[in-house]
Scaffold this motif. Structure first.
Motif, short mmCIF file in Angstrom:
data_model
loop_
_atom_site.label_atom_id
_atom_site.label_comp_id
_atom_site.label_asym_id
_atom_site.label_seq_id
_atom_site.Cartn_x
_atom_site.Cartn_y
_atom_site.Cartn_z
N MET A 16 4.71 9.53 64.93
CA MET A 16 4.60 10.77 65.69
C MET A 16 5.36 11.89 64.98
SD MET A 16 5.73 11.55 69.66
CE MET A 16 7.47 11.27 69.33
N THR A 17 4.72 13.04 64.86
CA THR A 17 5.39 14.20 64.29
C THR A 17 6.42 14.75 65.26
OG1 THR A 17 3.40 14.80 63.05
CG2 THR A 17 5.02 16.54 63.40
N ASN A 18 7.58 15.09 64.72
CA ASN A 18 8.64 15.70 65.51
C ASN A 18 8.84 17.15 65.06
OD1 ASN A 18 9.91 13.62 67.33
ND2 ASN A 18 9.96 12.51 65.38
N PHE A 19 8.52 18.08 65.95
CA PHE A 19 8.73 19.49 65.65
C PHE A 19 10.13 19.89 66.10
CE2 PHE A 19 4.14 19.33 65.57
CZ PHE A 19 3.80 20.26 64.59
N VAL A 20 10.91 20.43 65.19
CA VAL A 20 12.21 21.00 65.51
C VAL A 20 12.07 22.51 65.39
CG1 VAL A 20 14.65 21.15 64.85
CG2 VAL A 20 13.44 18.95 64.71
N LEU A 21 12.22 23.21 66.50
CA LEU A 21 11.91 24.63 66.60
C LEU A 21 13.19 25.44 66.71
CD1 LEU A 21 9.10 24.31 69.33
CD2 LEU A 21 8.82 24.24 66.83
N VAL A 22 13.36 26.39 65.79
CA VAL A 22 14.57 27.20 65.76
C VAL A 22 14.18 28.68 65.78
CG1 VAL A 22 16.81 27.55 64.66
CG2 VAL A 22 15.56 25.40 64.27
N ALA A 23 14.54 29.37 66.85
CA ALA A 23 14.17 30.77 67.02
C ALA A 23 15.11 31.68 66.24
CB ALA A 23 14.18 31.15 68.50
N GLY A 24 14.71 32.95 66.13
CA GLY A 24 15.46 33.92 65.36
C GLY A 24 16.61 34.53 66.12
N ALA A 25 17.07 35.67 65.63
CA ALA A 25 18.25 36.35 66.17
C ALA A 25 18.11 36.61 67.67
CB ALA A 25 18.47 37.67 65.44
N TRP A 26 19.23 36.46 68.37
CA TRP A 26 19.39 36.76 69.81
C TRP A 26 18.76 35.74 70.74
CZ3 TRP A 26 16.29 40.75 67.28
CH2 TRP A 26 17.06 41.63 66.50
N LEU A 27 18.09 34.74 70.21
CA LEU A 27 17.29 33.83 71.02
C LEU A 27 17.85 32.42 71.03
CD1 LEU A 27 13.77 34.99 69.78
CD2 LEU A 27 14.86 35.59 71.94
N GLY A 28 17.47 31.66 72.04
CA GLY A 28 17.83 30.25 72.13
C GLY A 28 16.59 29.39 72.24
N ALA A 29 16.80 28.10 72.57
CA ALA A 29 15.69 27.16 72.70
C ALA A 29 14.66 27.63 73.72
CB ALA A 29 16.23 25.78 73.09
N TRP A 30 15.10 28.38 74.72
CA TRP A 30 14.20 28.86 75.78
C TRP A 30 13.00 29.64 75.24
CZ3 TRP A 30 13.13 34.03 76.34
CH2 TRP A 30 14.00 34.92 75.70
N ALA A 31 13.17 30.28 74.09
CA ALA A 31 12.11 31.11 73.53
C ALA A 31 10.85 30.31 73.20
CB ALA A 31 12.60 31.84 72.28
N TRP A 32 11.00 29.00 73.04
CA TRP A 32 9.88 28.15 72.63
C TRP A 32 9.19 27.47 73.80
CZ3 TRP A 32 8.45 28.69 67.73
CH2 TRP A 32 9.41 29.06 66.77
N ASP A 33 9.53 27.80 75.03
CA ASP A 33 9.03 27.03 76.18
C ASP A 33 7.52 26.83 76.16
OD1 ASP A 33 11.59 26.74 77.13
OD2 ASP A 33 11.39 28.17 78.78
N GLU A 34 6.76 27.90 75.97
CA GLU A 34 5.30 27.79 76.03
C GLU A 34 4.73 27.08 74.81
OE1 GLU A 34 3.13 31.30 77.87
OE2 GLU A 34 5.07 32.22 77.40
N VAL A 35 5.30 27.34 73.64
CA VAL A 35 4.85 26.65 72.42
C VAL A 35 5.15 25.16 72.53
CG1 VAL A 35 5.20 26.45 69.93
CG2 VAL A 35 5.16 28.71 71.00
N ALA A 36 6.34 24.83 73.01
CA ALA A 36 6.72 23.43 73.14
C ALA A 36 5.81 22.68 74.09
CB ALA A 36 8.18 23.33 73.61
N ALA A 37 5.44 23.31 75.20
CA ALA A 37 4.55 22.66 76.17
C ALA A 37 3.20 22.35 75.54
CB ALA A 37 4.38 23.55 77.39
N ALA A 38 2.67 23.28 74.76
CA ALA A 38 1.36 23.07 74.11
C ALA A 38 1.44 21.97 73.06
CB ALA A 38 0.87 24.38 73.49
N LEU A 39 2.52 21.91 72.30
CA LEU A 39 2.67 20.87 71.29
C LEU A 39 2.84 19.50 71.92
CD1 LEU A 39 4.98 22.67 68.69
CD2 LEU A 39 2.58 22.02 68.36
N ARG A 40 3.59 19.45 73.00
CA ARG A 40 3.75 18.16 73.70
C ARG A 40 2.42 17.68 74.26
NH1 ARG A 40 9.00 20.61 75.78
NH2 ARG A 40 10.60 19.64 74.47
#
Length: 230
Positions: free
Chosen positions: A1-25
């Motif tokens: 299984m591929t494991n995506f580790v998502l790191v957002a840019g300046a000023w952001l945290g893990a929350w920024a990926w919520d919608e992308v993460a849901a689609a990948l899962r």
């Protein structure tokens, strides 16, 4: 299984990926959004450039992740590129999303007009968060801008001014560069040089600099296809 580790840019945290993460899962992938030291729920933690590199490497090793697709957006391309070198045996692909590419001995702020940012960092120790005006023209709705601005946190200044440390050529890694066209027509500087490698591909998205907000499903599709295409 591929494991995506998502790191957002300046000023952001893990929350920024919520919608992308849901689609990948939903597509069957393992997904691990990461908040870097000093940002979002980790505000107040001291952080320099190498702190952020260690954040990424330590999380991958802590979870014992393999077949990793390491994704860096904007600022985080700098620590992500360095971390990718250090986890080669675990890495499947590195993806830069409208991101800065690290150059050995150079900081994130090197190579572009940044006097105002440097002055703010010297005065306060932080890079101030974006305003609604900063987000204009980037394909975001008023609601998306409001959410972004409300949740953005000051960015630890040392992470932007300290130099990157690379020991090899990122062009030797398998990679994808995602260019967001509302933020410029084509990659420049180190990103353009990286794309001269046969192991790297360029994907264009017709949106602005924060596609995890403006086109999350399309960005998830690009990430999915980066590891599933023949």
């Amino acid at each position: 299984m591929t494991n995506f580790v998502l790191v957002a840019g300046a000023w952001l945290g893990a929350w920024a990926w919520d919608e992308v993460a849901a689609a990948l899962r939903a597509a069957g992938h393992g997904v691990h959004p990461l908040t870097l030291s000093g940002l979002a729920e980790r505000q107040g933690e001291p952080a320099g450039q190498q702190t952020h590199v260690r954040d990424i490497v330590d999380e991958i090793e802590r979870l014992d992740l393999r077949d990793v697709v390491l994704v860096g957006h904007s600022y985080s391309g700098v620590p992500v590129g360095q971390a990718a070198e250090r986890i080669r045996d675990r890495l499947t692909r590195v993806v830069f999303v409208d991101a800065n590419v690290p150059v050995d001995g150079e900081s994130f702020l090197a190579g572009w007009p940044s006097d105002e940012v440097r002055k703010a960092i010297e005065a306060t120790g932080y890079w101030p968060p974006v305003t609604a005006e900063d987000c204009a023209g980037q394909g975001l709705t008023d609601e998306q801008i409001a959410r972004f601005v409300h949740r953005a946190t000051p960015h630890p200044g040392a992470t932007a001014t300290e130099p990157a440390v690379l020991t090899g050529d990122l062009g030797e890694l398998a990679g994808t560069y995602v260019k967001c066209l509302l933020d410029g027509d084509e990659p420049w500087g180190a990103a353009a040089q990286l794309l001269e490698s046969e192991r790297w591909e360029l994907v264009n998205l017709d949106t602005g600099h924060w596609p995890m907000f403006s086109q999350p499903r399309e960005l998830a599709r690009v990430l999915h296809e980066s590891v599933t295409a023949p």
